[in-house]
Design an enzyme around this catalytic site. Structure first.
Site, PDB file in Angstrom:
ATOM      1  CE  LYS A  52      -3.860  -2.409   2.223  1.00 37.58           C
ATOM      2  NZ  LYS A  52      -4.585  -2.725   3.465  1.00 37.58           N
ATOM      3  CD  GLN A  96      -3.456  -4.285   6.649  1.00 40.88           C
ATOM      4  OE1 GLN A  96      -3.603  -3.268   5.976  1.00 40.88           O
ATOM      5  NE2 GLN A  96      -3.872  -5.458   6.221  1.00 40.88           N
ATOM      6  CG  ASP A 119      -9.641  -0.207   4.926  1.00 46.28           C
ATOM      7  OD1 ASP A 119      -9.657  -0.631   3.748  1.00 46.28           O
ATOM      8  OD2 ASP A 119      -8.745  -0.465   5.745  1.00 46.28           O
TER       9      ASP A 119
HETATM   10  N1  GUN Z   1      -6.834  -6.973   6.528  1.00 46.73           N
HETATM   11  C1  GUN Z   1      -7.160  -7.813   5.519  1.00 46.73           C
HETATM   12  N2  GUN Z   1      -7.707  -7.126   4.493  1.00 46.73           N
HETATM   13  C2  GUN Z   1      -7.726  -5.834   4.868  1.00 46.73           C
HETATM   14  C3  GUN Z   1      -8.186  -4.650   4.230  1.00 46.73           C
HETATM   15  O1  GUN Z   1      -8.683  -4.628   3.108  1.00 46.73           O
HETATM   16  N3  GUN Z   1      -8.030  -3.514   4.952  1.00 46.73           N
HETATM   17  C4  GUN Z   1      -7.504  -3.507   6.191  1.00 46.73           C
HETATM   18  N4  GUN Z   1      -7.405  -2.346   6.819  1.00 46.73           N
HETATM   19  N5  GUN Z   1      -7.085  -4.575   6.805  1.00 46.73           N
HETATM   20  C5  GUN Z   1      -7.197  -5.744   6.143  1.00 46.73           C
END
Ligand code: GUN
Length: 286
Positions: A52, A96, A119
């Site tokens: 990311k 995350q 998100d």
């Molecule tokens: N953990 C697994 N997939 C994701 C996601 O798309 N966003 C976040 N923040 N954590 C995750």
């Protein structure tokens, strides 16, 4: 059988976001900013956050990662979020997941300013999605919808079966499909006779994290298969939840792993972050 190429589409979207960032910079004098909170040493989470961050750099975002130890307190994470909520250079906040067991994840996600919730995990945005209103939509299911659109696959009236009912993937996927007038069925860990359900799918969406969960006897001839799983085999190979080799012989379209849904998640994070920056820039002018 045709491959739904998420890698190619994600690159196209990335170029559009990059252009959007340039325009944003000209009109506001600043660049979109994304803050990421990463707790502990989970290898998969570290890999996702690193991908990311690299994507943010490629499109010209300002980005900052708050790395915190596994034994961090609830209060310390909450203080960091409160700080980011107030920081005018931060447009998007991403926590995350998963967070360690001692942390109340719901409380953390509820603390994120909904206008910075790139998100789409805040209950405010979840509510807007389920009622069909504009808001922030979780990146993975949003990426799946973009991929279907790119290949002119209309879900309206189709039997869509979603396997997996997580807050991150399955539930928002089902909401998006329902909003697009599909007939939606959600299967999960307690579903009896999974095959009975998957066989009825015109479009099958699978995101549970079980290698080879979906085999060719579980899919209808010429179905469309969206594999949202990401797993590592013992030999370290990246695979999805679908037995690709055999299922790909029977379906009309399929997403590969890697190169299908995965890159779309990151592309949507960039797109959501630019959207957040535009919203927050308007707020500042008010
Ligand atoms: N953990 C697994 N997939 C994701 C996601 O798309 N966003 C976040 N923040 N954590 C995750």
């Amino acid at each position: 059988m045709q491959i739904l190429d998420g890698k190619a589409l994600s690159q196209k979207i990335e170029e559009e976001v990059k252009k959007g960032v340039k325009e944003f910079k000209i009109s506001t004098g600043s660049v979109p900013g994304l803050a990421v909170v990463l707790v502990g040493h989970d290898a998969a989470s570290q890999a996702y956050v690193s991908m990311k961050k690299k994507a943010c750099d490629r499109v010209g975002f300002y980005s900052v990662t708050h790395e915190m130890p596994e034994d961090i307190s609830q209060e310390a994470i909450e203080n960091t979020i409160t700080m980011m909520n107030k920081n005018p250079n931060i447009d998007g906040i991403l926590i995350q997941l998963p967070l360690p067991a001692q942390i109340d994840t719901t409380k953390i996600l509820e603390l994120v300013d909904p206008s910075k919730d790139v998100d789409g995990f805040h209950p405010y945005n979840v509510g807007r999605l389920t009622t069909g209103l504009d808001g922030f939509v979780p990146c993975t299911p949003l990426g799946v919808m973009e991929l279907l659109k790119e290949y002119n696959i209309d879900v309206k009236g189709k039997n869509c079966v979603v396997v997996g009912a997580s807050n991150i993937v399955g539930k928002p996927m089902a909401s998006l499909l329902l909003n697009a007038n599909a007939t939606v069925e959600i299967c999960h860990i307690f579903t009896d006779d999974l095959t009975k359900h998957t066989l009825g799918a015109d479009i099958l969406f699978v995101g549970v994290g079980v290698i080879n969960l979906i085999k060719e006897n579980m899919v209808k001839q010429d179905a469309i298969i969206i594999d949202i799983g990401i797993n590592r085999t013992e030999s370290g190979k990246l695979v999805g939840d679908v037995d690709y080799e055999n299922v790909s012989q029977k379906c009309s379209y399929i997403t590969p792993v890697p190169g299908g849904v995965g890159p779309m998640t990151i592309a949507m994070l960039l797109s959501n972050s630019l959207k957040a920056a535009k919203i927050n820039a308007k707020e500042k002018i008010k």
